[in-house]
Scaffold this motif. Structure first.
Motif, PDB file in Angstrom:
ATOM      1  N   ALA A 117       0.809  -1.217   0.000  1.00  0.00           N
ATOM      2  CA  ALA A 117       0.000   0.000   0.000  1.00  0.00           C
ATOM      3  C   ALA A 117       0.843   1.268   0.000  1.00  0.00           C
ATOM      4  O   ALA A 117       0.388   2.337  -0.457  1.00  0.00           O
ATOM      5  N   LYS A 118       2.066   1.187   0.499  1.00  0.00           N
ATOM      6  CA  LYS A 118       2.914   2.374   0.623  1.00  0.00           C
ATOM      7  C   LYS A 118       3.615   2.720  -0.679  1.00  0.00           C
ATOM      8  O   LYS A 118       4.198   3.797  -0.807  1.00  0.00           O
ATOM      9  N   PRO A 130      -8.491  -2.323   3.915  1.00  0.00           N
ATOM     10  CA  PRO A 130      -7.447  -1.321   3.711  1.00  0.00           C
ATOM     11  C   PRO A 130      -7.886  -0.247   2.723  1.00  0.00           C
ATOM     12  O   PRO A 130      -8.457  -0.547   1.679  1.00  0.00           O
ATOM     13  N   GLY A 131      -7.650   1.006   3.067  1.00  0.00           N
ATOM     14  CA  GLY A 131      -8.003   2.112   2.177  1.00  0.00           C
ATOM     15  C   GLY A 131      -9.478   2.364   2.052  1.00  0.00           C
ATOM     16  O   GLY A 131      -9.915   3.044   1.118  1.00  0.00           O
ATOM     17  N   ASP A 190       2.174   6.833 -10.996  1.00  0.00           N
ATOM     18  CA  ASP A 190       2.258   7.235  -9.595  1.00  0.00           C
ATOM     19  C   ASP A 190       0.920   7.079  -8.873  1.00  0.00           C
ATOM     20  O   ASP A 190       0.576   7.852  -7.979  1.00  0.00           O
ATOM     21  N   LEU A 191       0.166   6.048  -9.249  1.00  0.00           N
ATOM     22  CA  LEU A 191      -1.162   5.816  -8.686  1.00  0.00           C
ATOM     23  C   LEU A 191      -1.140   4.616  -7.750  1.00  0.00           C
ATOM     24  O   LEU A 191      -0.389   3.664  -7.941  1.00  0.00           O
ATOM     25  N   GLN A 192      -1.999   4.680  -6.724  1.00  0.00           N
ATOM     26  CA  GLN A 192      -2.247   3.534  -5.857  1.00  0.00           C
ATOM     27  C   GLN A 192      -3.650   3.654  -5.271  1.00  0.00           C
ATOM     28  O   GLN A 192      -4.086   4.746  -4.889  1.00  0.00           O
ATOM     29  N   PHE A 193      -4.399   2.550  -5.269  1.00  0.00           N
ATOM     30  CA  PHE A 193      -5.698   2.493  -4.609  1.00  0.00           C
ATOM     31  C   PHE A 193      -6.026   1.038  -4.329  1.00  0.00           C
ATOM     32  O   PHE A 193      -5.409   0.126  -4.880  1.00  0.00           O
ATOM     33  N   SER A 194      -7.008   0.826  -3.482  1.00  0.00           N
ATOM     34  CA  SER A 194      -7.297  -0.529  -2.998  1.00  0.00           C
ATOM     35  C   SER A 194      -8.637  -1.049  -3.513  1.00  0.00           C
ATOM     36  O   SER A 194      -9.422  -0.323  -4.111  1.00  0.00           O
ATOM     37  N   GLN A 195      -8.876  -2.339  -3.250  1.00  0.00           N
ATOM     38  CA  GLN A 195     -10.154  -3.022  -3.459  1.00  0.00           C
ATOM     39  C   GLN A 195     -10.609  -3.029  -4.916  1.00  0.00           C
ATOM     40  O   GLN A 195     -11.720  -2.644  -5.246  1.00  0.00           O
TER      41      GLN A 195
END
Length: 414
Positions: free
Chosen positions: A308-309, A351-352, A315-320
């Motif tokens: 997650a970090k 998470p998130g 440069d993207l990050q997201f969950s589920q």
């Protein structure tokens, strides 16, 4: 009883909202600090997207798109309602149902499919319910205002992402899922599709839980027959059915995400697989098919990290990432896909869970013999449900996106 009405829901919501116009480097605003800095730059095409909120009510975790009244126009199905196209402002209730609190679930509408099952040239509906429970068939009576009779064709359909596909090559679709912990498929008696469907197991028992994440189907060994893919590997369809489905492990193991999308993404002549790694966590990647010379083994490539970090494409990050759908969204001849965050799947427990419910397109760009995936946020407050649809909703030649989730029902059009 069935009814025809102008749908308002919790708020009158049949309005169009301009989301964004992607220039050669347009920064996404109104995101939390963890997502700031994301930009789409030079090679992303100039596209514009508009969002239509059909209802903010939680009525389904998935949608289907099909012509329900035979007028040649695509309609939108979500749970107990279908919305008449092309503007989707008129709702027809075809069976009992209601909106629910987002703290609960729509237990009879996790995934929706539309197809003509009984051969009368009217599209019927299949409603996939709670994982491990029923799939119901609703036959289209052909008359608006008449209730559609329900037929429980399957009493146990496990996994979180069953698939509606012609698996056996008979030009009739089967339902790929699990029963009693075994992977396999359900087949209809096409003389009477309302009878209970028959399950054919293709594996030994693989799980004691109905909540298995990650499932796909497609030809991975170039023999013209669809294989069945699960999170850790794939089952090779035998030359003739019935027969033994040989199992092949992937090099990368994961918790499992949702729909596993099979296509020749790198255009080298054999099919690859795109998948999320954890439907209630982080991670997205693709398995590149190494080809016949290497016995159809697969090399894993990261798109979004499981950590997650860390950040991934653009440069993207997201969950589920709990649903995915593929389409050539920018019409460049290369297959893209859309996914997003399944909002409030387990309340605050994932998470998130408090991060924005993004809907995101990943564009497929050639990079040598491989692929560079470029991400583009097309909505910041909708996400996806247990399914997402990418199709041309209004016959303008452009791919649109349709979603049913705990944020409501909406479409995002080019």
């Amino acid at each position: 009883m069935p009814s025809l009405y102008r749908y308002h829901g919790t708020a009158s919501t049949s309005i169009f909202i301009t989301i964004m116009k992607i220039t050669h480097c347009s920064l996404r605003l109104f995101l939390p600090a963890s997502l700031l800095g994301f930009a789409i730059c030079a090679s992303v095409p100039l596209l514009s997207w508009k969002k239509q909120i059909i209802t903010k009510d939680f009525i389904s975790e998935g949608v289907a798109v099909s012509d329900m009244d035979g007028d040649g126009v695509s309609d939108l199905i979500a749970g107990h309602l279908w919305f008449k196209g092309p503007d989707f402002t008129t709702a027809i209730q075809y069976r009992p149902g209601k909106a629910h609190s987002i703290d609960g679930y729509i237990e009879d509408s996790f995934i929706n499919w539309a197809d003509d099952l009984n051969g009368d040239k009217k599209n019927d509906l299949l409603m996939v319910g709670w994982p491990g429970k029923t799939i119901s068939l609703y036959l289209n009576p052909g008359k608006i205002g008449e209730e559609w009779k329900s037929h429980k064709i399957i009493t146990e359909a496990a996994t979180e992402s069953p698939i509606w596909i012609d698996l056996t090559g008979d030009k009739k679709n089967e339902i790929v899922c699990m029963q009693q912990g075994k992977f396999g498929y359900y087949s209809a008696d096409w003389a009477d599709v309302t009878k209970p469907w028959t399950f054919t197991a293709i594996s030994e028992k693989r799980s004691g839980s109905p909540y298995v994440h990650g499932l796909g189907a497609g030809d991975l060994n170039s023999d013209g027959k669809p294989d069945i893919i699960e999170k850790d590997g794939w089952f090779e369809q035998p030359a003739t059915l019935p027969g033994t489905w040989a199992y092949h492990k992937f090099s990368q193991q994961c918790r499992g995400g949702s729909q596993m999308l099979v296509h020749d993404y790198d255009k080298d002549g054999d099919n690859d697989v795109v998948t999320s790694l954890d439907g209630h966590g982080y991670g997205l990647g693709w398995y590149q098919n190494d080809g016949k010379e290497k016995s159809f083994t697969f090399s894993y490539h990261e798109i979004l990290p499981a950590d997650a970090k860390k950040k991934g494409a653009n440069d993207l990050q997201f969950s589920q990432l709990h649903s995915l759908a593929m389409a050539d969204i920018d019409k460049d001849g290369r297959m893209d896909f859309v996914t997003g965050k399944r909002y409030w799947a387990h309340g605050k427990n994932d998470p998130g869970s408090l991060d924005p419910a993004l809907t995101v397109v990943f564009y497929n760009r050639q990079e040598g013999d491989s692929i560079k995936w470029e991400s583009s946020i097309i909505d910041q407050d909708g996400g996806v449900g247990c399914d997402v649809v990418a199709t041309d909703l209004n016959n303008d030649g452009k791919v649109d996106v349709a979603v049913g989730s705990k944020k409501g029902v909406f479409v995002i059009r080019q």
